[in-house]
Enzyme design. Structure first.
Site, PDB file in Angstrom:
ATOM      1  N   HIS A   1     -51.990 -24.406   1.999  1.00 42.01           N
ATOM      2  CA  HIS A   1     -50.540 -24.605   2.042  1.00 42.01           C
ATOM      3  C   HIS A   1     -50.046 -25.563   0.961  1.00 42.01           C
ATOM      4  O   HIS A   1     -48.854 -25.642   0.706  1.00 42.01           O
ATOM      5  CB  HIS A   1     -50.075 -25.060   3.439  1.00 42.01           C
TER       6      HIS A   1
ATOM      7  N   ASP B   1     -56.538 -22.028   6.092  1.00 44.69           N
ATOM      8  CA  ASP B   1     -55.774 -22.987   5.293  1.00 44.69           C
ATOM      9  C   ASP B   1     -56.676 -23.730   4.318  1.00 44.69           C
ATOM     10  O   ASP B   1     -56.882 -24.940   4.413  1.00 44.69           O
ATOM     11  CB  ASP B   1     -55.038 -23.958   6.209  1.00 44.69           C
TER      12      ASP B   1
ATOM     13  N   SER C   1     -52.459 -33.784   3.321  1.00 50.92           N
ATOM     14  CA  SER C   1     -52.934 -32.402   3.237  1.00 50.92           C
ATOM     15  C   SER C   1     -53.943 -32.218   2.117  1.00 50.92           C
ATOM     16  O   SER C   1     -53.775 -32.747   1.014  1.00 50.92           O
ATOM     17  CB  SER C   1     -51.760 -31.458   2.957  1.00 50.92           C
TER      18      SER C   1
END
Length: 261
Positions: free
Chosen positions: A75, A120, A212
């Site tokens: 992402h 992901d 992230s």
């Protein structure tokens, strides 16, 4: 972005130069709840930067796989413009130091789902090659199941105060402990996908926006630091009393290797 079961993707929107590193922040409001990374540690850590015009900001973390490739979350790079991104390595600080590299290719997992957070995981290929030094080194990936109850470490520049949207200048680190996916599913009241890894941390501490893609690592039996996970999402809000979610590098090991050759 919020998913249907309340998972928050850990993307950062903080602009470089607007970070707040006030000494007024107490010791319980850092990665959130972490501490400054020890000098010399995490020499595999990267900062993925986004930039438009003269604005430049940290958006995601990542780890150095070899001289050309970085591992991160899908992402962080999905449908992004690589011309508006770059990679910085070799510094613990957001506002100075390190070497910057342009990006040659973005490789999100071909089955990544933005709606569900499944698969992901992603890879970034830089232009040229990283110049290795005592501050810039690749990390090995653990290609086996991680034992339950194993202590592990996350590093990143994610928010250190979710309410105030405060970002750190210094790289933060926080200790986690692996738990079973069954225990994790019961705790977050949602089933995990194949390839997801769960880790718990002290209450009121944990990953947040900007973490992230960051590396979750352990010390193996030979006392070598190896990566076991990639930071993916948390139950909203950050640092609430739930485990954090990662993608297991063991589960995606073959996919990673096939895309860095």
């Amino acid at each position: 972005m919020f998913l249907h079961f309340g998972i928050l993707l850990l993307l950062s929107q903080g602009l470089l130069g607007e970070v707040d590193v006030s000494e007024a922040i107490d010791g319980d409001s850092r990665i959130i709840g972490g501490q400054d990374a020890t000098p010399g540690t995490a020499n595999y850590q990267v900062s993925i930067r986004s930039h438009i015009g003269n604005k430049d900001w940290h958006s995601c973390g990542g780890s150095i796989l070899n001289e050309e490739y970085v591992l991160t979350a899908a992402h962080c790079i999905y449908q992004e413009n690589m011309k508006e991104m770059s990679i910085i390595v070799g510094t613990h600080m957001i506002n100075k130091g390190g070497d910057r590299y342009k990006i040659k290719k973005l490789i999100p997992h071909e089955k990544y789902s933005r709606q569900t957070l499944k698969n992901d995981i992603g890879i970034v290929q830089i232009q040229g090659k990283f110049k290795y030094s005592d501050k810039v080194q690749p990390i090995e990936l653990l290609n086996e199941m991680v034992p339950i109850g194993k202590k592990c470490l996350l590093t990143g520049w994610g928010l250190i105060n979710y309410t105030k949207q405060t970002s750190p200048n210094n790289l933060q680190m926080l200790e986690y402990e692996t738990i079973s996916n069954d225990a994790c599913s019961k705790r977050i009241k949602s089933s995990l996908y194949a390839g997801q890894l769960c880790a718990k941390r002290p209450n009121h501490k944990g990953a947040c926006s900007g973490d992230s893609g960051g590396p979750l690592v352990i010390q193996d039996d030979k006392n070598k630091t190896v990566q076991i996970g990639v930071a993916s999402g948390v139950v909203n809000p950050c640092a609430s009393n739930y485990p954090d979610l990662f993608d297991s590098v063991h589960s995606f090991y073959d996919w990673i290797q096939s895309n860095i050759k």
